[in-house]
Every structure is written in structure tokens, then in C-alpha cells.
Design an enzyme around this catalytic site. Structure first.
Site, PDB file in Angstrom:
ATOM      1  N   LYS A 105      29.964  42.304  34.323  1.00  0.00           N
ATOM      2  CA  LYS A 105      30.920  41.426  35.422  1.00  0.00           C
ATOM      3  C   LYS A 105      29.951  42.177  37.427  1.00  0.00           C
ATOM      4  O   LYS A 105      29.657  43.098  36.523  1.00  0.00           O
ATOM      5  CB  LYS A 105      32.052  42.280  35.274  1.00  0.00           C
ATOM      6  CG  LYS A 105      33.240  41.009  35.718  1.00  0.00           C
ATOM      7  CD  LYS A 105      33.618  40.364  35.297  1.00  0.00           C
ATOM      8  CE  LYS A 105      33.885  39.483  35.627  1.00  0.00           C
ATOM      9  NZ  LYS A 105      35.477  38.068  35.851  1.00  0.00           N
TER      10      LYS A 105
HETATM   11  P1  NAD Z   1      41.013  32.428  42.593  1.00  0.00           P
HETATM   12  O1  NAD Z   1      40.376  33.399  43.731  1.00  0.00           O
HETATM   13  O2  NAD Z   1      40.454  31.523  42.324  1.00  0.00           O
HETATM   14  O3  NAD Z   1      42.955  33.077  42.793  1.00  0.00           O
HETATM   15  C1  NAD Z   1      43.792  34.259  42.604  1.00  0.00           C
HETATM   16  C2  NAD Z   1      44.974  33.938  43.600  1.00  0.00           C
HETATM   17  O4  NAD Z   1      45.575  34.934  42.811  1.00  0.00           O
HETATM   18  C3  NAD Z   1      44.510  33.392  44.502  1.00  0.00           C
HETATM   19  O5  NAD Z   1      45.201  32.114  45.243  1.00  0.00           O
HETATM   20  C4  NAD Z   1      45.102  35.022  45.229  1.00  0.00           C
HETATM   21  O6  NAD Z   1      45.827  34.181  46.434  1.00  0.00           O
HETATM   22  C5  NAD Z   1      46.278  34.823  44.045  1.00  0.00           C
HETATM   23  N1  NAD Z   1      47.224  36.446  44.329  1.00  0.00           N
HETATM   24  C6  NAD Z   1      46.183  37.393  44.983  1.00  0.00           C
HETATM   25  N2  NAD Z   1      47.331  38.704  44.531  1.00  0.00           N
HETATM   26  C7  NAD Z   1      48.141  37.341  44.383  1.00  0.00           C
HETATM   27  C8  NAD Z   1      49.393  38.698  43.939  1.00  0.00           C
HETATM   28  N3  NAD Z   1      50.096  39.352  43.965  1.00  0.00           N
HETATM   29  N4  NAD Z   1      50.816  38.267  43.400  1.00  0.00           N
HETATM   30  C9  NAD Z   1      50.696  36.332  43.444  1.00  0.00           C
HETATM   31  N5  NAD Z   1      49.082  35.480  43.575  1.00  0.00           N
HETATM   32  C10 NAD Z   1      47.770  36.493  43.772  1.00  0.00           C
HETATM   33  O7  NAD Z   1      40.619  33.312  41.351  1.00  0.00           O
HETATM   34  P2  NAD Z   1      40.425  32.675  40.153  1.00  0.00           P
HETATM   35  O8  NAD Z   1      39.425  32.697  39.980  1.00  0.00           O
HETATM   36  O9  NAD Z   1      42.019  31.624  40.313  1.00  0.00           O
HETATM   37  O10 NAD Z   1      41.559  33.568  39.303  1.00  0.00           O
HETATM   38  C11 NAD Z   1      42.057  34.360  39.002  1.00  0.00           C
HETATM   39  C12 NAD Z   1      42.050  35.338  37.467  1.00  0.00           C
HETATM   40  O11 NAD Z   1      41.627  35.000  36.305  1.00  0.00           O
HETATM   41  C13 NAD Z   1      41.428  36.342  37.395  1.00  0.00           C
HETATM   42  O12 NAD Z   1      42.017  37.556  37.128  1.00  0.00           O
HETATM   43  C14 NAD Z   1      40.139  35.872  37.197  1.00  0.00           C
HETATM   44  O13 NAD Z   1      39.113  37.844  36.417  1.00  0.00           O
HETATM   45  C15 NAD Z   1      39.677  35.357  35.756  1.00  0.00           C
HETATM   46  N6  NAD Z   1      39.440  34.821  35.193  1.00  0.00           N
HETATM   47  C16 NAD Z   1      38.461  33.486  35.830  1.00  0.00           C
HETATM   48  C17 NAD Z   1      38.083  32.428  35.647  1.00  0.00           C
HETATM   49  C18 NAD Z   1      37.370  31.283  36.536  1.00  0.00           C
HETATM   50  O14 NAD Z   1      36.306  31.153  36.189  1.00  0.00           O
HETATM   51  N7  NAD Z   1      37.343  31.581  37.870  1.00  0.00           N
HETATM   52  C19 NAD Z   1      37.663  33.061  34.663  1.00  0.00           C
HETATM   53  C20 NAD Z   1      37.823  33.559  33.547  1.00  0.00           C
HETATM   54  C21 NAD Z   1      39.071  34.555  34.100  1.00  0.00           C
END
Ligand code: NAD
Length: 468
Positions: A105
Site C-alpha cells: 500500500k
Molecule cells: P474516494 O476518494 O473515491 O471516496 C471517498 C469518499 O469518502 C469521498 O467522497 C470523501 O469525501 C468521503 N469521505 C471522506 N471522509 C468522510 C467522512 N468522514 N464521512 C463521510 N464521507 C467521507 O475513495 P474510494 O476509492 O471510494 O475509497 C473508499 C474506501 O474504499 C477506502 O477505505 C478505500 O481504501 C477502500 N477501497 C477502495 C478501493 C478502490 O478500488 N478505489 C478498493 C478497495 C478498497
């Protein structure tokens, strides 16, 4: 919300809890648990108002398979401990869905909103150069992907930087996944994590013994869902569950407020509004509330945290009312909160299964980049010809015409996105089925511990085979 160091503690405590269900030695258990290495980098970038110094990390938790795989996050709250916890989760996740990757990561301590796109590109390219020259980005050793605050654009800049440094590496595109489809990416990667969340919820509802004990009734249609985080993962999960499974999305929580509608929010309309205004305030899809986090405790059938880690801790766990929590985010529930929720008889589909769709489709993208040919290219016409022959034979033998609708569907064959979704569905279903079976066979009280057990056992076998 807990500090990032507690995220790593939580991950380690979950590991320790699962160890009692395995028979591996304490020495090997420690070997699997600890992070192999973390590289910290401070680098300067000359931007229009002067030189700025940024801090980033790339952790390699495990190399029992290579390349090690894991996203790169852009978040001002990131820290070394957070990256190490996330890298560990990648190791277990890859083992659970049986993709041949170790866990890694990365993160850059930055608020992307404070910089223009041109500046982010410059910063990303500099960060990538530093990682590439240390083989921390490399098709055979370490392959990043998008995570919080990053997406297809950042991945295509990274791939381009790698190709510039190694112009004769024919596999250069496989150095990173989550690229745009026109730059070596795979159609279906950007939706993949949300799609995986949808598929695993569907699988959960195929098992009466899993949903009935927590008070859920048959079928997904009409289920009330509250979702936190409306980025890549949260948006896609909400959209698919609403449009394809008839779920009611009754609450969407963002960092700056929540949108509520007991009759169900039109997810695409809410997204269009949020993209334009940067807030739900004024959105006609529902009622706006400022105190977003409090709605984690609202009454609903399914709660999907899809933002950041440790949002459910000891302070709010006793008040959670959902019957099922699906961890789309990594580590949204602290170790102590997990114990409280289990005592409250709430089912939890853990992160290392629930959000594995992203790395599953990243695996397909990596394989496709190494094969240099799109999935289905060779067999599509051959399959169409075989179906035409079969239809002609059936029509001749029965003397009846097959309805055109069925003929077209058979002859059209599968597009690449069909194949990607089929592969993803299969991996997610199989992972869930194996984990629930391990839970039953070993009398393990919860899915998370069973998932860790499966992952630890598989990694142990892998280390054993190399004589460790
Ligand atoms: P992203 O940046 O696209 O979206 C995250 C969203 O969460 C944003 O819109 C942000 O404004 C919002 N956010 C931040 N703090 C917040 C809070 N306190 N309350 C409510 N909303 C809040 O990120 P993502 O890629 O969607 O990732 C989200 C989660 O999924 C993370 O934990 C990431 O590690 C996990 N994840 C992502 C992927 C991927 O393919 N992108 C894969 C596996 C896991």
C-alpha cells in the site's frame, strides 16, 4: 474517530484473534503478521509559488507472492501506521480471493483539493519516479492501483512515467492498474470495488442461515440502505444496488453533510448534484443534514461504510441499528467496536472480502497487460459460429423457429465487460462460500475471523513451500 496507529493495532488484534483457529507456529504467525518493509520518502516539487516538500510511503507487507499489490492513497491524514495496516489488509484480501499477489500500500500526505490538476500531475510524476527507481513500482514486483483521493488519471501518469524510464520494457503498462481503458486499463475496473460490494451482498442473501438469524427477510428488493462515502466505491455500490436490485438508498453520508430520504434517493441524480455543488445542501433528492456521522446509527437494514477507517468505534458501536454491515471501506470498524457489534447480533461482511472486487479486477487488468490481447478476442467469433450451428440444428430437428431475442443473445456472445463481471462475480461468490464454510466447520463465531483464518492458512502454506 481513532488515530491511525489504532488502525494498525486493530488489524493486528484481528489477526491474533484468528490465530487460535489455526495450528501454525508462533514464529510463522509473527512472520506473517509483521510488515516486511516501509519506505518513507520526502521529495521536493517545484510549483508556481516555489518548492514544496511532500511526504509519501510505500509499504510492502508480504512478498510470499510477487508482485505485491495495493493502492496509493492521497490524504492529508495518512501516516506510516495507516499505510502498514492497509498493506496488511491487502495481503489477507489477495489470499482470500486467491490472486497471486503479496500485499502492499502507498500514501501521499496531501489534500488533493488544495492543488490544481496540473500540480497534482507534477507531484504524482515526481512521487512515481522516486518509487520506480527503487522497484516499488514494477510490473513484476510492486503494482499500485487507485485508492482514496486517486483515480484513473493518477494511474495513467504513473504508467507513463514508468514507460519513460523503461521505454523498452514491453510489459510497462502492467506496472499499475486502474488506468483509463484507452491507456491500457480495463473496462469495468473503476466500478469494480462497488460491483464487488453488490455481488457479495447478493451472495449473503442466498444463504438463509446467514441473514435470518440477524432478523433480515428474503431478497434484496426493498431493503433500506445507508451508505457513508460517496466516492468511487460508495457511489458505484449504491447505484448498482438501487438500479439492479431495487434496494432503497435512504441515506448518503459525506464529509460535509448527509442526504436523507426514507422513500429512497435517486443515486445518479444525487451524484450529479454533488459533483456540481460539492455538497448535498439544496439537493431535491432528500433532506440535507449537517451532522453526517450521526446517521451511521440510523435504523436501516444494511449499513455500508465506504469512506475511511475507524468510523465505528466504541463511542458509537452500541448505538448502531443496522442488521448487516458491509465494510466497503478498509477498516471502518475498530477491533473493540467489532466485539460490541457481534454481541449485538449484527452481521458483518468484513473489508477483506467485501471490497476485494477492486483487486480482483486489477488482477484481470494486470494479466491482460501481460497478455497484450483483450479477453475474449480469440474465441468470440468461433463461439458465435458454434451457436449458429446449434440453433440451426435445433430448428431443423424441431421444425420450429427459435425466437429472435434468444438467437441474438446466443450469437452476440460475451463482450470484455461481460467477462470481467463474470470473473468478478465468480471470485466473490467463491470467497464468500469458502469463508462461511470455514466459519461453520471450525465453529468460528464470525465471518471476519473465518476470513482471516483462511488467509493466514494459505499464506502459511505458501511460506512453507519456500522452506520457511
Ligand atoms: P474516494 O476518494 O473515491 O471516496 C471517498 C469518499 O469518502 C469521498 O467522497 C470523501 O469525501 C468521503 N469521505 C471522506 N471522509 C468522510 C467522512 N468522514 N464521512 C463521510 N464521507 C467521507 O475513495 P474510494 O476509492 O471510494 O475509497 C473508499 C474506501 O474504499 C477506502 O477505505 C478505500 O481504501 C477502500 N477501497 C477502495 C478501493 C478502490 O478500488 N478505489 C478498493 C478497495 C478498497
Amino acid at each position: 474517530m481513532l488515530a491511525n496507529k489504532d488502525f494498525l493495532n486493530s488489524t493486528n488484534k484481528l489477526f491474533d484473534k484468528a490465530i487460535q483457529y489455526t495450528d501454525i507456529s508462533p514464529g510463522l504467525a509473527k512472520r506473517i503478521k509483521v510488515c516486511n518493509s516501509t519506505y518513507t520518502i520526502n521529495f521536493g516539487v517545484k510549483l508556481k509559488d516555489g518548492i514544496h516538500t511532500f511526504t509519501g510511503w510505500r509499504s510492502v507487507h508480504s512478498e510470499h507472492f510477487e508482485p505485491a499489490k495495493g493502492g496509493i492513497r492521497y490524504d492529508i491524514a495518512s501516516s506510516q501506521k495507516e499505510v502498514e495496516a492497509l498493506a496488511a489488509l491487502m495481503t489477507y484480501k489477495c489470499a482470500i480471493i486467491e490472486v497471486p499477489f503479496g500485499g502492499s500500500k502507498g500514501a501521499l500526505k496531501i489534500n488533493p483539493k488544495n492543488w490544481t490538476e496540473a500540480e497534482i500531475e507534477k507531484i504524482t510524476r515526481r512521487f512515481a519516479q522516486e518509487l520506480i527507481k527503487r522497484d516499488l513500482i514494477n510490473p513484476a514486483q510492486n503494482v499500485p492501483a487507485p485508492d482514496v483521493g486517486t483515480g484513473a488519471k493518477e494511474m495513467s501518469w504513473i504508467a507513463d512515467e514508468y514507460r519513460r524510464i523503461f521505454p523498452t520494457d514491453i510489459n510497462a503498462l502492467a506496472c499499475v492498474t486502474g488506468k483509463p481503458p484507452q491507456k491500457g486499463g480495463l473496462v469495468g475496473r473503476s466500478e469494480a470495488t462497488g460491483r464487488g460490494v453488490q455481488y457479495i451482498i447478493r451472495e449473503f442473501f442466498r444463504h438463509k442461515d446467514d441473514y435470518q438469524p440477524v432478523g433480515l427477510k428474503d431478497g434484496l428488493a426493498g431493503k433500506n440502505i445507508a451508505i457513508q462515502g460517496f466516492g468511487n466505491v460508495g457511489f458505484h455500490a449504491a447505484k448498482f444496488l438501487q438500479e439492479e436490485d431495487d434496494c432503497k438508498i435512504i441515506c448518503i453520508m459525506e464529509h460535509n453533510g448527509a442526504l436523507l430520504n426514507p422513500k429512497g434517493i435517486n443515486v445518479q441524480a444525487a451524484k450529479n448534484f454533488y459533483m456540481q455543488k460539492g455538497t448535498f445542501d439544496g439537493c431535491s433528492e432528500g433532506v440535507f443534514k449537517e451532522d453526517s456521522a450521526s446517521f451511521l446509527c440510523m435504523k436501516c437494514d444494511i449499513l455500508i461504510p465506504a469512506a475511511l477507517e475507524n468510523v465505528i468505534d466504541m463511542s458509537n458501536a452500541p448505538d448502531i441499528q443496522a442488521k448487516l454491515i458491509v465494510e466497503a471501506a478498509n477498516g471502518p470498524i475498530s477491533f473493540e467496536a467489532d466485539e460490541i457489534l457481534l454481541k449485538k447480533n449484527i452481521a458483518i461482511i468484513p473489508d477483506i472480502m467485501a471490497n476485494a472486487g477492486g483487486v480482483a479486477v486489477s488482477y484481470f487488468e494486470w494479466v491482460r497487460n501481460l497478455r497484450h490481447i483483450r479477453f475474449g478476442r480469440l474465441e468470440k467469433r468461433r463461439n458465435a459460429y458454434q451457436f449458429e450451428t446449434l440453433i440451426a440444428a435445433i430448428e431443423t430437428m424441431t421444425g420450429k423457429q427459435m425466437p429472435e431475442k434468444f438467437k441474438d443473445q446466443l450469437i452476440e456472445g460475451s463482450s470484455e465487460i461481460d467477462l470481467v463481471r463474470s470473473g468478478l462475480d465468480d471470485m466473490i461468490r467463491e470467497a464468500y462460500q469458502k469463508v462461511r464454510l470455514a466459519k461453520i466447520e471450525n465453529s468460528i463465531p464470525d465471518l471476519r475471523t473465518a476470513a482471516y483464518k483462511i488467509a493466514i492458512d494459505r499464506i502459511a502454506i505458501s511460506y512453507d513451500s519456500i522452506g520457511l
